[in-house]
Design an enzyme around this catalytic site. Structure first.
Site, PDB file in Angstrom:
ATOM      1  N   ASN A 208       0.854  -1.181   0.000  1.00  0.00           N
ATOM      2  CA  ASN A 208       0.000   0.000   0.000  1.00  0.00           C
ATOM      3  C   ASN A 208       0.894   1.236   0.000  1.00  0.00           C
ATOM      4  O   ASN A 208       2.127   1.155   0.092  1.00  0.00           O
ATOM      5  CB  ASN A 208      -0.996  -0.008   1.169  1.00  0.00           C
ATOM      6  CG  ASN A 208      -0.318   0.010   2.533  1.00  0.00           C
ATOM      7  OD1 ASN A 208       0.705   0.661   2.748  1.00  0.00           O
ATOM      8  ND2 ASN A 208      -0.886  -0.713   3.495  1.00  0.00           N
ATOM      9  N   GLU A 211       3.244   1.678   3.086  1.00  0.00           N
ATOM     10  CA  GLU A 211       4.344   0.711   3.114  1.00  0.00           C
ATOM     11  C   GLU A 211       5.411   1.055   2.086  1.00  0.00           C
ATOM     12  O   GLU A 211       6.618   1.005   2.385  1.00  0.00           O
ATOM     13  CB  GLU A 211       3.794  -0.700   2.842  1.00  0.00           C
ATOM     14  CG  GLU A 211       2.931  -1.250   3.960  1.00  0.00           C
ATOM     15  CD  GLU A 211       2.074  -2.419   3.529  1.00  0.00           C
ATOM     16  OE1 GLU A 211       1.571  -3.135   4.416  1.00  0.00           O
ATOM     17  OE2 GLU A 211       1.883  -2.625   2.309  1.00  0.00           O
ATOM     18  N   ASP A 278      -6.396  -8.332   1.071  1.00  0.00           N
ATOM     19  CA  ASP A 278      -6.448  -9.771   0.820  1.00  0.00           C
ATOM     20  C   ASP A 278      -7.219 -10.065  -0.460  1.00  0.00           C
ATOM     21  O   ASP A 278      -6.837 -10.919  -1.261  1.00  0.00           O
ATOM     22  CB  ASP A 278      -7.111 -10.502   1.994  1.00  0.00           C
ATOM     23  CG  ASP A 278      -6.377 -10.315   3.307  1.00  0.00           C
ATOM     24  OD1 ASP A 278      -5.156 -10.079   3.277  1.00  0.00           O
ATOM     25  OD2 ASP A 278      -7.037 -10.401   4.361  1.00  0.00           O
TER      26      ASP A 278
END
Length: 338
Positions: A208, A211, A278
């Site tokens: 993301n 990160e 996920d």
């Protein structure tokens, strides 16, 4: 600009059926306490939540596997659990979802990762985590490697779901990645910072925005810094692509020759982003396994994410919901752009 005709969407979604996907990573149990908050505690300035229901859902790598199964693929999960009641519950939830538990290795030295969320009137009030971040080693690591070797037959795609809870280690990656790079099987990674730079020459790495900026040492604040970070990481890691997810701003795909493609978000109603990453990595990986190009896979995963963020709690998406999302979008625009 990239677009998908509805016939191509139908072809790719049909191709999900039976695709065997190996999911490696940190599994967890999501516990939800549902209730009502109507007063403030006299002991501290916090709401009192009168809970009336408790539910459990799969989280982390287990939720990625569940997404694969719901999309019509065959999910083979290799992960770890603790020797505790929460680990037993994790197995029970996997079995209820129709997922094999053969690849779940017991580590008696750790607790099963548990995230407890308190929800009042569809709003998350509190999250409490119980976890171990100790990396697997010794006999547990050897058992994990044996389980992975058994699971590899007929695999069409590989997903690393790295939540930084200890399943993914440098020694695990050093053992697996050199062998797998030569097989031509798509390797898709949802990374955490600890091993980010070890995921070299994979198919897709999907951080993301936070990160990616943290690892690169540059806060992403606009398109200029986004492209600086994305292209910089791409040159260092040399994957086929880096996909940076950007919340309400959509996704950005970085590929060779310094090419950048931005995909606006599909989801307009955001109730809960829990588990959306996920869903993105699962739908992205199985799309590639079904023969999608990278931009096609991103468009499909964008639609998948747009569906799950409309649900409260960890959610999954079905193929018919993705197709409905495309049909709804196409009805207004004629084509689906990315």
């Amino acid at each position: 600009m990239n677009y998908l005709e509805i016939e191509r969407v139908e072809e790719l979604l049909a191709g999900f059926s039976g695709k065997k996907m190996l999911v490696l990573g940190d599994s967890m149990l999501d516990r939800y306490l549902w209730g009502e908050a109507s007063r403030i505690s006299p002991e501290a300035p916090v709401p009192i939540v009168e809970t009336h229901r408790q539910t459990h859902r799969l989280g982390g790598a287990a939720n990625v596997a569940r997404n694969i199964a719901i999309l019509g693929g065959e999910a083979v999960l290799v992960s770890i659990r603790g020797a505790d009641p929460e680990g037993d519950l994790l197995l029970s939830e996997l079995q209820s979802a129709g997922l094999s538990t053969d690849g779940i290795v017991v580590d008696p030295e750790r607790v099963t990762t548990l995230k407890t969320r308190v929800v009042a009137r569809h709003q998350q009030i509190l999250r409490a985590d119980r976890e171990s971040r100790e990396e697997i080693h010794g006999a547990v690591l050897e058992t994990v490697l044996t389980a992975i070797k058994k699971a590899m037959k007929g695999v069409a795609g590989i997903i690393f779901s790295d939540y930084g809870k200890g399943f993914i280690t440098a020694s695990l990656l050093n053992e697996l990645l050199p062998k797998w790079r030569e097989k031509g099987i798509p390797i898709c990674v949802d990374p955490k910072e600890r091993h980010f730079m070890a995921y070299r020459r994979v198919t897709v790495i999907k951080p993301n925005q936070l990160e990616a900026g943290t690892v690169y040492g540059r806060r992403i604040s606009n398109l200029q810094t986004l492209e600086e970070v994305g292209l910089g990481l791409f040159r260092h890691l040399q994957p086929e692509a880096i996909l940076i997810t950007r919340g309400e701003d959509g996704m950005s795909l970085f590929t060779k020759d310094d090419r950048v493609q931005h995909f606006p978000t599909v989801g307009k109603e955001v109730f809960d982003v829990t588990g959306a990453g996920d869903t993105v990595i699962a739908s992205l990986a199985i799309s590639l396994a079904a023969g999608a190009t990278l931009p096609e896979a991103v468009v499909i995963s964008n639609h998948a994410a747009g569906r799950v963020i409309r649900e409260v709690g960890t959610a999954v998406v079905r193929r018919e919901e993705i197709l409905r999302s495309f049909n709804n979008r196409l009805a207004g625009k004629g084509t689906e752009s990315g």
